[in-house]
Design an enzyme around this catalytic site. Structure first.
Site, PDB file in Angstrom:
ATOM      1  N   TRP A  77       0.867  -1.180   0.000  1.00 51.45           N
ATOM      2  CA  TRP A  77       0.000   0.000   0.000  1.00 51.45           C
ATOM      3  C   TRP A  77       0.909   1.237   0.000  1.00 51.45           C
ATOM      4  CZ3 TRP A  77      -1.871   2.804   4.798  1.00 51.45           C
ATOM      5  CH2 TRP A  77      -2.857   3.752   4.478  1.00 51.45           C
ATOM      6  N   ASP A 158      -0.795  -5.612   9.524  1.00 51.96           N
ATOM      7  CA  ASP A 158      -1.744  -4.587   9.090  1.00 51.96           C
ATOM      8  C   ASP A 158      -2.992  -5.320   8.613  1.00 51.96           C
ATOM      9  OD1 ASP A 158      -3.125  -2.494   8.035  1.00 51.96           O
ATOM     10  OD2 ASP A 158      -1.671  -1.972   6.470  1.00 51.96           O
ATOM     11  N   LYS A 194     -13.177  -0.653   5.694  1.00 48.00           N
ATOM     12  CA  LYS A 194     -13.815  -1.465   4.653  1.00 48.00           C
ATOM     13  C   LYS A 194     -14.835  -2.431   5.234  1.00 48.00           C
ATOM     14  CE  LYS A 194     -10.100   0.126   2.507  1.00 48.00           C
ATOM     15  NZ  LYS A 194      -8.973   0.772   3.190  1.00 48.00           N
TER      16      LYS A 194
END
Ligand SMILES: Cc1ncc(COP(=O)(O)O)c(C=O)c1O
Length: 380
Positions: A77, A158, A194
Site C-alpha cells: 500500500w 496490518d 472497509k
C-alpha cells in the site's frame, strides 16, 4: 439506536479511546479464546483508522524499540513507506510479488527476510494483500512464522480487510492467530473502514501483544505519551458504532452475513471478468457475425471444426483474476495500457494496473473486458 439515545454525550474519550471498543477489537482479531487476551498481555488503543494505528505503532517503536528498520513488502500500500519513515523508522523492502507468475515470490520473500538484521520489524498484510490480492497459504505463513521467530524479527500486522478475503472473519485472522499462539510479541493495526464501511469515521485500533501482563501495562502507558501530543484522544462516534455492533449478538450475526455477501459478490465479479476476457472477440457485434458465419457456412462445409476457435480470447493468461483474493486485482496491465484505457474507455485505475473488484458490477464488466482486450491487443 445511537442517534435515538438522548442520554448520549459528546464528552472527550480517554486518550486510549473507548474501553469496550478496544476489548472487542482485540477479541475480533485474536479470537475470543486467545491466550494473550486471557493472560492480559495485550495493550489496545483506539486510533484513527488503519493509518493512525500504523502511525502510532511506528512512533512507539521508533521511541522504544532497539531496531529501527522495518521491512515492507514490494509492492505494498503506497502509504506504508511514508507512514513509517515519518514515524522515525527506516523502511526497507522484501520481495513479495512475482510479475512473471502474478503470484507470490515466496523464495524471494524468505531470502530477504532471512537476511534482515536480527530484531528488525517486518510489516505483514494479515490478509487480502493490497495491491496484489496475493496471500501466502497457511503452510507458507507457518514457514514465515518459524523463520521470523528464529531470527527474533518483530511482526507488525496490518489488517485492513478482515472478512473481505474469504468472507469469514475468523479465517481471515488465521495468519495473525498463528503468531499469537506461539506466545511471542507482535503489533497489530486494525481498520474498520472497509469491513464496516466506516471509512470517514476513522475507526481503528492498535494492539501490542506483549510478553507479560506487566509489560502490557507499561506499553499502554507509553502509548498514551505518543498519542497525547499527536491528537489528544480519538473520535467517539465511529467507535461507538463498532462497539454497539460487536457487543450485540444479533447485530454481529447480521454484520457477518453482510460481509459474506460482499465477499461473495467480489468473487462473482472475478469470475464474470475472467469469463468475459476468455470469450472477448474483436467486438461483440463482430463476434456475433463471426459466430453466424461459422455456424451456417463453415460448419456445413467442414468435416471437423474442432480446430476452429471462433471465440477470440483476450491474449494472455488471466487466471490470476480468479486466483487473487480480496478487493483488489493486480491486473498486470502496464502504465501505457492503463493510460490507453483511461483515454479511450474512461476507465480509471492506479497506474500500477490495480483495480478494485468492489467497484465492478455485472453491467460494467463487459465494458472493462472490451477495454482490457483492446489495450492488450493494441499495446503489447
Ligand atoms: C493495506 C492497507 N492498510 C491500511 C489502510 C488504511 O486505511 P484506513 O486508514 O482508511 O483505515 C489501507 C487502506 O486502503 C490499506 O489498504
Amino acid at each position: 439506536m445511537l442517534i435515538q439515545n438522548e442520554s448520549r454525550v459528546k464528552e472527550y474519550l480517554p486518550i486510549t479511546g473507548l474501553a469496550d471498543f478496544n476489548k472487542l477489537s482485540a477479541k475480533l482479531i485474536f479470537g475470543a479464546d486467545s491466550p494473550a487476551i486471557q493472560e492480559n498481555r495485550v495493550a489496545t488503543v483506539q486510533c484513527l483508522s488503519g493509518t493512525g494505528s500504523l502511525r502510532v505503532g511506528g512512533e512507539f517503536l521508533a521511541r522504544h524499540y532497539h531496531e529501527r528498520t522495518i521491512y515492507i513488502p514490494q509492492p505494498t500500500w503506497g502509504n506504508h513507506p511514508k507512514v513509517f519513515t515519518l514515524a522515525g523508522l527506516t523502511a526497507r523492502s522484501y520481495r513479495y510479488y512475482d510479475p512473471a507468475t502474478r503470484g507470490l515470490d515466496f523464495q524471494g520473500l524468505l531470502e530477504d527476510i532471512s537476511s534482515a538484521p536480527s530484531g528488525a520489524i517486518v510489516l505483514l498484510h494479515a490478509c487480502a494483500h493490497n495491491p496484489t490480492g496475493v496471500d501466502p497459504t497457511l503452510e507458507q505463513w507457518e514457514q514465515i512464522r518459524q523463520l521470523m521467530r528464529s531470527k527474533a524479527l518483530l511482526p507488525f500486522f496490518d489488517s485492513a480487510y478482515q472478512g473481505f478475503a474469504s468472507g469469514s472473519l475468523d479465517k481471515d485472522a488465521q495468519s495473525v492467530r498463528m503468531f499469537v499462539a506461539d506466545g511471542g510479541e507482535l503489533l497489530m493495526a486494525q481498520s474498520y473502514a472497509k469491513n464496516m464501511g466506516l471509512y470517514g469515521e476513522r475507526v481503528g485500533a492498535l494492539s501490542i501483544v506483549c510478553g507479560s501482563a506487566d509489560i502490557a501495562v507499561k506499553v499502554e502507558s507509553q502509548l498514551k505519551l505518543v498519542i497525547r501530543p499527536m491528537y489528544s484522544n480519538p473520535p467517539l462516534h465511529g467507535a461507538s458504532i463498532v462497539a454497539t455492533i460487536l457487543k450485540d449478538s444479533a447485530m454481529f450475526d447480521e454484520w457477518t452475513l453482510e460481509l459474506k455477501a460482499m465477499a461473495d459478490r467480489i468473487i462473482s465479479m472475478r469470475e464474470q471478468l475472467f469469463n468475459a476476457l476468455k470469450i472477448r472477440g474483436p467486438s461483440v457485434s463482430k463476434l456475433w457475425m463471426f459466430n453466424l458465419l461459422v455456424h451456417f457456412l463453415l460448419i456445413p462445409l467442414c468435416q471437423s471444426v474442432d480446430h476452429l476457435s471462433y471465440h477470440a480470447e483476450t491474449p494472455g493468461d488471466w487466471s490470476h483474476i480468479i486466483k487473487q483474493i480480496g478487493m483488489f486485482t493486480f491486473t498486470g496491465l502496464n502504465s501505457d495500457q492503463v493510460a490507453f484505457m483511461r483515454q479511450e474507455y474512461h476507465i480509471y485505475m492506479t497506474s500500477d494496473g490495480r483495480i478494485s473488484m468492489a467497484g465492478l458490477s455485472s453491467r460494467t464488466v463487459p465494458h472493462l473486458a472490451d477495454a482490457i482486450h483492446a489495450a492488450v491487443t493494441k499495446l503489447k
